[in-house]
Design an enzyme around this catalytic site. Structure first.
Site, PDB file in Angstrom:
ATOM      1  N   ARG A  24       0.828  -1.220   0.000  1.00 20.10           N
ATOM      2  CA  ARG A  24       0.000   0.000   0.000  1.00 20.10           C
ATOM      3  C   ARG A  24       0.857   1.262   0.000  1.00 20.10           C
ATOM      4  O   ARG A  24       0.502   2.257   0.647  1.00 20.10           O
ATOM      5  CB  ARG A  24      -0.934   0.043   1.212  1.00 20.10           C
ATOM      6  CG  ARG A  24      -1.944  -1.061   1.247  1.00 20.10           C
ATOM      7  CD  ARG A  24      -3.321  -0.548   0.870  1.00 20.10           C
ATOM      8  NE  ARG A  24      -4.250  -1.662   0.873  1.00 20.10           N
ATOM      9  CZ  ARG A  24      -5.315  -1.735   1.656  1.00 20.10           C
ATOM     10  NH1 ARG A  24      -5.613  -0.762   2.463  1.00 20.10           N
ATOM     11  NH2 ARG A  24      -6.092  -2.785   1.600  1.00 20.10           N
ATOM     12  N   ARG A  28      -3.269   6.596   1.346  1.00 14.58           N
ATOM     13  CA  ARG A  28      -3.757   7.783   2.049  1.00 14.58           C
ATOM     14  C   ARG A  28      -2.778   8.455   2.994  1.00 14.58           C
ATOM     15  O   ARG A  28      -3.034   9.564   3.448  1.00 14.58           O
ATOM     16  CB  ARG A  28      -5.039   7.427   2.804  1.00 14.58           C
ATOM     17  CG  ARG A  28      -6.227   7.264   1.886  1.00 14.58           C
ATOM     18  CD  ARG A  28      -7.411   6.687   2.605  1.00 14.58           C
ATOM     19  NE  ARG A  28      -7.150   5.299   2.961  1.00 14.58           N
ATOM     20  CZ  ARG A  28      -8.069   4.465   3.456  1.00 14.58           C
ATOM     21  NH1 ARG A  28      -9.294   4.893   3.667  1.00 14.58           N
ATOM     22  NH2 ARG A  28      -7.747   3.224   3.740  1.00 14.58           N
ATOM     23  N   ARG A  37      -6.799  11.740  -5.419  1.00 15.12           N
ATOM     24  CA  ARG A  37      -8.057  11.042  -5.166  1.00 15.12           C
ATOM     25  C   ARG A  37      -9.222  12.036  -5.168  1.00 15.12           C
ATOM     26  O   ARG A  37     -10.293  11.755  -5.692  1.00 15.12           O
ATOM     27  CB  ARG A  37      -7.967  10.343  -3.808  1.00 15.12           C
ATOM     28  CG  ARG A  37      -9.166   9.524  -3.426  1.00 15.12           C
ATOM     29  CD  ARG A  37      -8.887   8.965  -2.049  1.00 15.12           C
ATOM     30  NE  ARG A  37      -9.889   8.033  -1.596  1.00 15.12           N
ATOM     31  CZ  ARG A  37     -11.005   8.379  -0.993  1.00 15.12           C
ATOM     32  NH1 ARG A  37     -11.295   9.653  -0.811  1.00 15.12           N
ATOM     33  NH2 ARG A  37     -11.851   7.461  -0.582  1.00 15.12           N
ATOM     34  N   ASP A  74      -7.006  -2.508  -7.031  1.00 13.98           N
ATOM     35  CA  ASP A  74      -7.545  -3.179  -5.857  1.00 13.98           C
ATOM     36  C   ASP A  74      -7.834  -4.629  -6.197  1.00 13.98           C
ATOM     37  O   ASP A  74      -8.068  -4.958  -7.362  1.00 13.98           O
ATOM     38  CB  ASP A  74      -8.830  -2.498  -5.381  1.00 13.98           C
ATOM     39  CG  ASP A  74      -9.128  -2.870  -3.935  1.00 13.98           C
ATOM     40  OD1 ASP A  74      -8.531  -2.270  -3.037  1.00 13.98           O
ATOM     41  OD2 ASP A  74      -9.920  -3.804  -3.728  1.00 13.98           O
ATOM     42  N   TYR A 150     -15.059 -11.788   0.256  1.00 17.96           N
ATOM     43  CA  TYR A 150     -15.781 -10.531  -0.006  1.00 17.96           C
ATOM     44  C   TYR A 150     -17.050 -10.782  -0.818  1.00 17.96           C
ATOM     45  O   TYR A 150     -18.083 -10.147  -0.603  1.00 17.96           O
ATOM     46  CB  TYR A 150     -14.872  -9.543  -0.736  1.00 17.96           C
ATOM     47  CG  TYR A 150     -13.828  -8.930   0.173  1.00 17.96           C
ATOM     48  CD1 TYR A 150     -14.156  -7.871   1.010  1.00 17.96           C
ATOM     49  CD2 TYR A 150     -12.533  -9.418   0.213  1.00 17.96           C
ATOM     50  CE1 TYR A 150     -13.218  -7.307   1.857  1.00 17.96           C
ATOM     51  CE2 TYR A 150     -11.572  -8.861   1.055  1.00 17.96           C
ATOM     52  CZ  TYR A 150     -11.927  -7.811   1.876  1.00 17.96           C
ATOM     53  OH  TYR A 150     -10.990  -7.266   2.711  1.00 17.96           O
TER      54      TYR A 150
HETATM   55  O1  CP3 Z   1       0.100  -1.609  -2.450  1.00 14.81           O
HETATM   56  C1  CP3 Z   1      -0.270  -0.700  -3.208  1.00 14.81           C
HETATM   57  O2  CP3 Z   1       0.147   0.473  -3.138  1.00 14.81           O
HETATM   58  C2  CP3 Z   1      -1.234  -1.051  -4.343  1.00 14.81           C
HETATM   59  C3  CP3 Z   1      -2.587  -0.769  -4.094  1.00 14.81           C
HETATM   60  C4  CP3 Z   1      -3.511  -1.722  -3.333  1.00 14.81           C
HETATM   61  C5  CP3 Z   1      -4.743  -1.263  -2.834  1.00 14.81           C
HETATM   62  N1  CP3 Z   1      -5.446  -2.327  -2.368  1.00 14.81           N
HETATM   63  C6  CP3 Z   1      -5.172   0.140  -2.853  1.00 14.81           C
HETATM   64  C7  CP3 Z   1      -6.256   0.575  -1.961  1.00 14.81           C
HETATM   65  C8  CP3 Z   1      -3.444  -3.099  -3.087  1.00 14.81           C
HETATM   66  C9  CP3 Z   1      -2.321  -4.079  -3.358  1.00 14.81           C
HETATM   67  C10 CP3 Z   1      -4.691  -3.474  -2.490  1.00 14.81           C
HETATM   68  C11 CP3 Z   1      -5.050  -4.856  -2.139  1.00 14.81           C
HETATM   69  C12 CP3 Z   1      -6.240  -5.113  -1.304  1.00 14.81           C
HETATM   70  N2  CP3 Z   1      -7.464  -4.508  -1.344  1.00 14.81           N
HETATM   71  C13 CP3 Z   1      -6.315  -6.137  -0.344  1.00 14.81           C
HETATM   72  C14 CP3 Z   1      -5.222  -7.132  -0.062  1.00 14.81           C
HETATM   73  C15 CP3 Z   1      -4.096  -6.541   0.703  1.00 14.81           C
HETATM   74  C16 CP3 Z   1      -4.294  -6.537   2.159  1.00 14.81           C
HETATM   75  O3  CP3 Z   1      -4.454  -5.424   2.710  1.00 14.81           O
HETATM   76  O4  CP3 Z   1      -4.249  -7.605   2.749  1.00 14.81           O
HETATM   77  C17 CP3 Z   1      -7.599  -6.097   0.236  1.00 14.81           C
HETATM   78  C18 CP3 Z   1      -8.099  -6.988   1.340  1.00 14.81           C
HETATM   79  C19 CP3 Z   1      -8.322  -5.075  -0.432  1.00 14.81           C
HETATM   80  C20 CP3 Z   1      -9.765  -4.688  -0.237  1.00 14.81           C
HETATM   81  C21 CP3 Z   1      -9.859  -3.285   0.189  1.00 14.81           C
HETATM   82  N3  CP3 Z   1      -9.739  -2.217  -0.677  1.00 14.81           N
HETATM   83  C22 CP3 Z   1      -9.950  -2.773   1.502  1.00 14.81           C
HETATM   84  C23 CP3 Z   1     -10.106  -3.604   2.742  1.00 14.81           C
HETATM   85  C24 CP3 Z   1      -9.872  -1.374   1.402  1.00 14.81           C
HETATM   86  C25 CP3 Z   1      -9.779  -0.377   2.518  1.00 14.81           C
HETATM   87  C26 CP3 Z   1     -11.025   0.259   2.928  1.00 14.81           C
HETATM   88  C27 CP3 Z   1     -10.695   1.403   3.878  1.00 14.81           C
HETATM   89  O5  CP3 Z   1     -11.408   2.405   3.760  1.00 14.81           O
HETATM   90  O6  CP3 Z   1      -9.756   1.283   4.663  1.00 14.81           O
HETATM   91  C28 CP3 Z   1      -9.737  -1.051   0.038  1.00 14.81           C
HETATM   92  C29 CP3 Z   1      -9.598   0.302  -0.528  1.00 14.81           C
HETATM   93  C30 CP3 Z   1      -8.217   0.678  -0.923  1.00 14.81           C
HETATM   94  N4  CP3 Z   1      -7.440  -0.073  -1.771  1.00 14.81           N
HETATM   95  C31 CP3 Z   1      -7.507   1.864  -0.569  1.00 14.81           C
HETATM   96  C32 CP3 Z   1      -6.283   1.797  -1.236  1.00 14.81           C
HETATM   97  C33 CP3 Z   1      -5.182   2.829  -1.229  1.00 14.81           C
HETATM   98  C34 CP3 Z   1      -8.030   3.003   0.286  1.00 14.81           C
HETATM   99  C35 CP3 Z   1      -9.035   3.703  -0.565  1.00 14.81           C
HETATM  100  C36 CP3 Z   1      -9.185   5.191  -0.364  1.00 14.81           C
HETATM  101  O7  CP3 Z   1      -8.407   5.976  -0.938  1.00 14.81           O
HETATM  102  O8  CP3 Z   1     -10.164   5.533   0.290  1.00 14.81           O
END
Ligand code: CP3
Length: 351
Positions: A24, A28, A37, A74, A150
């Protein structure tokens, strides 16, 4: 390529220092991410606009001497393309409008038309071009099981009651979902490789919520199938594969035989022990506790050295966190970490 330390370390080849990237890393905790964003309007709009996805992918590389880029996207893009209706409820995380719960839902499920994921492949191609060979670009997917969590739960879960109810009462339905997911993930990752991803990672974020028997049958078996279906070389070079199961420390031996070149190691696992157990078969990626980044720069340096020392000398280590970086992390602390890893590992990885 100017810096191929990541690709070499993943294949357990010597490198001048330990390569480092951060799960990640585009997110943020970076003010410039939040600005882009905002411009996009939402996380999904950002992920679905290749020019903006490329822009945020490159942002952490402008600040820190990271050894890899990971495409901004994602894991839930795949079930979204299957028509389940992904959305993010403010402050509640990801949700699906149409979860997969009944026999009828499962019967309708199919591998999506890859055209619906074209925005991911376009973002990868554009990012590869913009990187000019600076560092490799990592592609990724969720594991079939983590995606199923999910899809069946309809969002995140504390106890996975809905998907485990299916697992124990209608296992054939869950197997059918996992079969479709595995085929979809194979096609998705191979298309990412074709578009320019130079390494791929499978995120099995929720495999660790299962019993040993259920992990083997419902999670690892399908990740193994995905790994067997992936293209091995592209542009004349091996495409390394990383398999990460959060909470998977007790299954390292079976994970090491699933067909990955490297295993992601969460922060609760002892890295030296992990290396003793499987380091002759696979490279290891990890495993700093993401919360260390809330300590002082001196503490971050000390803890980074603890991870480096724990792995020890010789090839096969990629430094990373044991899970994603927190959105509250001070960016300067990520800088301190990257510098500590590079300075602290010079000369450690001769053959
Ligand atoms: O690593 C990186 O920089 C690449 C980007 C990346 C994102 N999600 C961006 C993201 C990667 C590799 C993921 C994978 C992902 N997404 C996983 C597996 C990794 C892990 O954490 O175990 C999972 C379970 C998800 C599903 C998901 N998407 C969740 C649980 C969330 C967070 C929700 C929250 O509000 O906290 C997301 C959204 C997400 N994906 C964000 C980012 C940067 C935050 C979104 C935002 O800007 O609001």
């Amino acid at each position: 390529m100017k810096n191929d330390t990541l690709l070499r370390a993943l294949m357990r080849e010597p490198t001048p220092y330990t390569p480092v990237w951060i799960m990640r890393q585009a997110g943020r905790y970076l003010p410039e991410y939040n600005a882009t964003r905002k411009k996009a309007g939402s996380f999904l709009a950002l992920a679905k606009t290749p020019e903006l996805a490329c822009e945020v992918t490159l942002q952490p590389l402008e600040r820190f001497a990271l050894d890899a880029a990971i495409i901004f996207s994602d894991i839930l893009t795949v079930p979204d393309a299957m028509g389940l209706g992904l959305y993010f409820a403010e402050g509640e995380g990801p949700k699906f409008e149409r979860p997969v719960r009944t026999e009828q839902d499962v019967a309708k499920l199919a591998v999506p038309d890859l055209e619906r994921l074209r925005y991911v492949f376009d973002a990868i191609a554009l990012t590869r071009k913009s990187l000019h060979g600076r560092v490799p670009l990592i592609g990724f997917s969720g594991s079939p099981f983590t995606l199923a969590c999910y899809m069946v739960e309809g969002g995140g879960s504390d106890d996975f009651r809905t998907v485990k109810t299916m697992l124990y009462s209608r296992p054939e339905l869950l197997h059918r979902i996992l079969e479709v997911n595995a085929q979809a993930v194979i096609a998705y990752l191979n298309a990412q490789i074709a578009a320019g991803a130079q390494a791929v990672m499978i995120f099995d974020t929720w495999g660790g919520a299962l019993s040993d028997a259920a992990y083997q049958e419902f999670s690892l078996a399908y990740s193994r199938r995905v790994l067997a279906g992936l293209v091995r070389t592209h542009e004349g070079r091996t495409v390394p594969r990383i398999l990460f199961t959060k909470g998977g420390g007790m299954w390292l031996e079976s994970m090491a035989q699933a067909g990955a070149d490297a295993l992601g190691i969460d922060w609760q696992t002892n890295l030296a022990e992990a290396r003793r157990r499987v380091g002759h078969q696979v490279a290891l990626q990890g495993n700093l506790d993401p919360m260390v980044l809330f300590g002082t720069p001196a503490a971050i340096e000390r803890e980074a050295h603890r991870v480096l020392d724990s792995f020890g000398g010789g090839p096969g280590h990629v430094f990373n966190l044991g899970h994603g970086v927190s959105q509250h992390t001070p960016p300067e602390h990520v800088q301190a970490l990257v510098e500590a890893v590079h300075a602290g590992s010079l000369g450690a990885h001769a053959a």
